[in-house]
Design a protein around this motif. Structure first.
Motif, mmCIF file in Angstrom:
data_model
loop_
_atom_site.group_PDB
_atom_site.id
_atom_site.type_symbol
_atom_site.label_atom_id
_atom_site.label_comp_id
_atom_site.label_asym_id
_atom_site.label_seq_id
_atom_site.Cartn_x
_atom_site.Cartn_y
_atom_site.Cartn_z
ATOM 1 N N GLU A 17 0.740 -1.167 -0.008
ATOM 2 C CA GLU A 17 0.041 -0.304 -0.028
ATOM 3 C C GLU A 17 0.936 1.264 -0.044
ATOM 4 N N ALA A 18 2.045 1.126 0.744
ATOM 5 C CA ALA A 18 2.868 2.362 0.787
ATOM 6 C C ALA A 18 3.330 2.530 -0.753
ATOM 7 N N VAL A 19 3.954 1.737 -1.183
ATOM 8 C CA VAL A 19 4.560 1.905 -2.549
ATOM 9 C C VAL A 19 3.336 2.515 -3.786
ATOM 10 N N THR A 20 2.304 1.728 -3.500
ATOM 11 C CA THR A 20 1.238 2.321 -4.460
ATOM 12 C C THR A 20 0.820 3.615 -4.141
ATOM 13 N N GLU A 21 0.494 4.037 -3.054
ATOM 14 C CA GLU A 21 0.312 5.281 -2.810
ATOM 15 C C GLU A 21 1.498 6.535 -2.784
ATOM 16 N N ALA A 22 2.697 5.921 -2.615
ATOM 17 C CA ALA A 22 3.731 6.843 -3.076
ATOM 18 C C ALA A 22 4.147 7.117 -4.614
ATOM 19 N N LEU A 23 3.704 6.258 -5.335
ATOM 20 C CA LEU A 23 3.841 6.256 -6.774
ATOM 21 C C LEU A 23 2.599 6.992 -7.143
ATOM 22 N N ALA A 24 1.216 6.789 -7.054
ATOM 23 C CA ALA A 24 0.285 7.473 -7.284
ATOM 24 C C ALA A 24 0.257 9.275 -7.028
ATOM 25 N N THR A 25 0.944 9.315 -5.600
ATOM 26 C CA THR A 25 0.974 10.479 -5.063
ATOM 27 C C THR A 25 2.159 11.593 -5.883
ATOM 28 N N ALA A 26 3.365 10.938 -6.205
ATOM 29 C CA ALA A 26 4.340 11.426 -7.129
ATOM 30 C C ALA A 26 3.964 11.835 -8.421
ATOM 31 N N LEU A 27 3.107 11.016 -9.030
ATOM 32 C CA LEU A 27 2.615 11.150 -10.170
ATOM 33 C C LEU A 27 1.721 12.422 -10.246
ATOM 34 N N GLU A 28 0.898 12.467 -9.128
ATOM 35 C CA GLU A 28 -0.181 13.575 -9.164
ATOM 36 C C GLU A 28 0.826 14.905 -8.998
ATOM 37 N N TRP A 29 1.471 15.141 -8.262
ATOM 38 C CA TRP A 29 2.454 16.151 -7.774
ATOM 39 C C TRP A 29 3.339 16.643 -8.813
ATOM 40 N N LEU A 30 3.769 15.695 -9.654
ATOM 41 C CA LEU A 30 4.873 16.058 -10.580
ATOM 42 C C LEU A 30 4.615 17.101 -11.487
ATOM 43 N N PRO A 31 3.248 17.077 -12.066
ATOM 44 C CA PRO A 31 2.859 18.180 -13.109
ATOM 45 C C PRO A 31 3.318 19.581 -12.545
ATOM 46 N N ARG A 32 3.191 19.861 -11.069
ATOM 47 C CA ARG A 32 3.480 21.100 -10.324
ATOM 48 C C ARG A 32 4.816 21.169 -10.147
ATOM 49 N N GLU A 33 5.630 20.259 -10.308
ATOM 50 C CA GLU A 33 7.194 20.142 -9.862
ATOM 51 C C GLU A 33 7.994 19.915 -11.254
ATOM 52 N N LYS A 34 8.021 21.160 -11.831
ATOM 53 C CA LYS A 34 9.032 20.844 -13.150
ATOM 54 C C LYS A 34 10.440 20.546 -12.961
ATOM 55 N N TYR A 35 11.079 20.775 -11.853
ATOM 56 C CA TYR A 35 12.260 20.739 -11.695
ATOM 57 C C TYR A 35 12.607 19.269 -11.256
ATOM 58 N N ILE A 36 11.613 18.622 -10.565
ATOM 59 C CA ILE A 36 11.605 17.338 -10.212
ATOM 60 C C ILE A 36 11.623 16.539 -11.525
ATOM 61 N N GLY A 37 10.662 16.927 -12.325
ATOM 62 C CA GLY A 37 10.456 16.178 -13.582
ATOM 63 C C GLY A 37 11.671 16.078 -14.369
ATOM 64 N N LEU A 38 12.233 17.086 -14.570
ATOM 65 C CA LEU A 38 13.381 17.235 -15.315
ATOM 66 C C LEU A 38 14.572 16.444 -14.760
ATOM 67 N N LEU A 39 14.728 16.309 -13.550
ATOM 68 C CA LEU A 39 15.668 15.377 -12.898
ATOM 69 C C LEU A 39 15.371 13.946 -13.095
ATOM 70 N N ILE A 40 13.967 13.572 -13.163
ATOM 71 C CA ILE A 40 14.014 12.032 -13.199
ATOM 72 C C ILE A 40 13.853 11.512 -14.398
ATOM 73 N N VAL A 41 13.412 12.333 -15.354
ATOM 74 C CA VAL A 41 13.537 11.763 -16.752
ATOM 75 C C VAL A 41 14.435 12.069 -17.618
ATOM 76 N N PRO A 42 14.951 10.844 -18.454
ATOM 77 C CA PRO A 42 16.170 10.856 -18.841
ATOM 78 C C PRO A 42 15.933 12.023 -20.194
ATOM 79 N N GLY A 43 17.025 12.671 -20.529
ATOM 80 C CA GLY A 43 16.742 13.601 -21.504
ATOM 81 C C GLY A 43 15.924 14.928 -21.399
ATOM 82 N N GLY A 44 15.448 15.033 -20.115
ATOM 83 C CA GLY A 44 14.669 16.250 -19.660
ATOM 84 C C GLY A 44 15.258 17.573 -20.065
ATOM 85 N N SER A 45 16.568 17.558 -20.113
ATOM 86 C CA SER A 45 17.403 18.785 -20.021
ATOM 87 C C SER A 45 18.748 18.390 -20.490
ATOM 88 N N ARG A 46 19.506 19.174 -21.599
ATOM 89 C CA ARG A 46 20.863 19.014 -21.871
ATOM 90 C C ARG A 46 21.672 19.274 -20.619
#
Length: 206
Positions: A90-119
């Motif tokens: 349950e913890a892993v499920t909720e952590a992933l779901a929450t991270a996915l819900e929050w990431l659109p408001r966290e551009k910097y985090i998105g750049l860091l965790i997605v390969p090729g997000g920024s040169r």
């Protein structure tokens, strides 16, 4: 400490100067995404590029420091949200779901965790992203040792969760799953795997 500029409000210490530069770097990346430069950061703080480089020897050094700052803030909020969820699946499920819900408001985090997000961050993305995932796992309110997970397994779990997270960010689905539907999917295909792994790690299992 030299304090040229600073928009007329000189920092009282090197620590304050560094904090202001890091805050500016985070803000610039939140505003502009991957299309940023050290000049943008310097302009936001009200100093020259040379002043920024006085505290951070390279663009990569600044990005790593700003990344750690951003990740820590994100994980602090995640830890508070996840308090009391002690079941590993349950913890892993909720952590992933929450991270996915929050990431659109966290551009910097998105750049860091997605390969090729920024040169600019490509060279640090892998290390920062893996640390982010492992830290997220360790901060969950789960007794991982009692569940049979040790360092090697937690490293692999963090990597697996990062891969799932990256996949959803790159292609959220058509239409994207949200809310209960997203959690049901993650519980079935990610949470269940964690539960099975925990069961197989119990004394006498196998």
């Amino acid at each position: 400490m030299r304090t040229h500029g600073w928009s007329g409000a000189k920092p009282a210490s090197d620590e304050e100067a560094i904090a202001r530069i890091l805050a500016a770097a985070s803000q610039v990346i939140e505003d502009r995404g991957a299309d940023f430069s050290i000049s943008d950061v310097a302009r936001t703080v009200g100093v020259t590029r040379q002043t920024v480089y006085r505290y951070f020897a390279s663009t990569e050094a600044l990005l790593i420091a700003a990344a750690v700052r951003a990740v820590d803030g994100f994980l602090d909020r995640m830890t508070a949200h996840m308090a009391g969820i002690t079941d590993p699946a349950e913890a892993v499920t909720e952590a992933l779901a929450t991270a996915l819900e929050w990431l659109p408001r966290e551009k910097y985090i998105g750049l860091l965790i997605v390969p090729g997000g920024s040169r600019h961050v490509e060279s640090v993305t892998s290390d920062v992203a893996l640390k982010f995932a492992r830290d997220m796992v360790e901060r969950l309110d789960v007794d991982w040792a009692a569940a049979g997970f040790h360092d090697a397994e937690l490293d692999e779990l963090g990597e697996h969760l990062l891969r799932v997270l990256q996949s959803f960010v790159i292609d959220p689905g058509r239409p994207p799953r949200r809310g209960d539907e997203l959690r049901t999917y993650l519980r079935r295909w990610v949470g269940a795997t964690v539960r099975t792994a925990a069961q197989n790690s119990e004394p006498g299992a196998g």
